[in-house]
Write an enzyme that holds these catalytic residues in place. Structure first.
Site, short mmCIF file in Angstrom:
data_model
loop_
_atom_site.label_atom_id
_atom_site.label_comp_id
_atom_site.label_asym_id
_atom_site.label_seq_id
_atom_site.Cartn_x
_atom_site.Cartn_y
_atom_site.Cartn_z
N HIS A 5 0.82 -1.22 0.00
CA HIS A 5 0.00 0.00 0.00
C HIS A 5 0.85 1.27 0.00
CE1 HIS A 5 0.06 -1.01 4.49
NE2 HIS A 5 0.69 0.15 4.43
N HIS A 6 2.16 1.11 0.15
CA HIS A 6 3.06 2.27 0.04
C HIS A 6 3.61 2.43 -1.38
CE1 HIS A 6 2.96 2.88 4.32
NE2 HIS A 6 3.51 1.72 4.58
#
Length: 349
Positions: free
Chosen positions: A254-255
């Site tokens: 998710h980064h």
């Protein structure tokens, strides 16, 4: 899982069903109050002061160097949350507080709450500009030294809730001896897996600032050379060819952007021996906005986009990266400890 107003009396139930209660206020007005009041109670040491005892308001205030009037009101709020009980003039913690908030509990989320209060709350000031520009904070590039410490302790606390379950959800090939843990900092997933599979060793690849603050955490688990750190950025580092039997990437995708995740998947594929596994652990995103949707998933998507300019991903997208890299034989396992959290594994055929 979702949060919503709950009626406590028959009249309140009728009012809710009739649409007479302004329910948006539960989220907008009261929601932020509840969050901040609880976070400050944790950060100021109120829960630690009470601990496993029954103590008076005066004792709590003396221990935390706080004023009696606001603390009395605060304890009233915490009681409505089911976190504190008052017995005559004494206060004690409920079972859920002892389990999830006290620092000495093996399930403690204390440091995650401290990180929220000292770091994440400030990020909320940027929501407006994020909505206008779509540009997130990229907090890994801006954290101070103290914030890196809070961050690593928070990630350890969060992983403590999932790592025990993770060893049953993450497939490891028979006879595996080498594992790569991408972004694993604190090492809890590596520690749990290496304890379950005695022949397995693990290398944790994470950013230098993360490794600096996480090394003392890993040391407390007494794994010696079975679990070691390697400082570096997986987007830039050469992770080798056919070096590993298993690769795990927990709460990292998710980064990254879609292109970065595709790059990682290809590098991981090349680094695995035939039959090796690549497991991505994430909260899945739903692309449909609906009332009965997973609120935690929706919140996570927005929060990680705000903080990292990416956000959560769908099952189709994650398997797509793995499939494009050459993986097959996909498996999905769902966690109970964090609703919506899944382990998606592809195998190098």
């Amino acid at each position: 899982m979702k949060f919503s107003p709950t009626a406590q009396t028959p009249l309140e139930w009728i009012a809710l069903k009739a649409g007479l209660v302004p329910t948006p206020l539960a989220y907008s007005h009261f929601g932020f109050m509840m969050s901040k009041f609880l976070l400050e109670a944790v950060d100021k040491g109120v829960f630690e002061a009470i601990g496993h005892r029954r103590i008076s308001l005066e004792e709590i205030c003396a221990s935390c160097n706080l004023n009696a009037k606001p603390v009395k009101s605060l304890l009233g709020v915490l009681a409505t949350m089911g976190l504190v009980k008052q017995i005559k003039k004494l206060f004690c913690l409920t079972a859920k507080s002892k389990k999830w908030i006290l620092k000495d509990s093996p399930h403690s989320l204390y440091w995650l709450m401290v990180f929220d209060n000292r770091v994440c709350v400030k990020w909320m000031d940027h929501v407006g500009s994020f909505l206008e520009t779509g540009k997130g904070l990229q907090y890994h590039e801006t954290l101070t030294e103290d914030e890196w410490f809070y961050y690593q302790k928070a990630m350890e606390a969060a992983a403590s809730a999932t790592s025990k379950e993770a060893v049953r959800k993450i497939p490891v090939p028979p006879g595996a001896t080498r594992m790569l843990d991408i972004g694993g900092s604190h090492g809890l997933y590596s520690v749990a897996l290496c304890k379950r599979y005695p022949a397995l060793t693990s290398t944790i690849l994470d950013l230098p600032s993360a490794v600096e603050k996480a090394a003392p955490i890993l040391k407390t688990y007494n794994m010696g050379n079975k679990v070691v750190h390697r400082a570096g950025n997986v987007l830039e580092e050469d992770i080798g060819k056919e070096q590993y039997n298993a690769v795990v990437m927990a709460s990292v995708a998710h980064h990254f952007t879609a292109e970065e995740n595709k790059l990682v998947a290809q590098k991981v594929y090349d680094s695995l021996q035939p039959g090796g596994t690549f497991t991505i652990l994430e909260v899945l995103r739903s692309d449909e906005a609906k009332y009965n949707g997973d609120m935690l998933s929706a919140l996570g998507d927005f929060f990680f986009a705000l903080s990292s300019t990416s956000g959560t991903w769908s099952l189709k997208e994650i398997i797509g990266w793995q499939k494009e890299a050459g993986f097959g034989s996909f498996k999905k396992a769902t966690f109970l400890t964090i609703p919506g959290y899944v382990a998606i594994t592809g195998r190098k055929l």
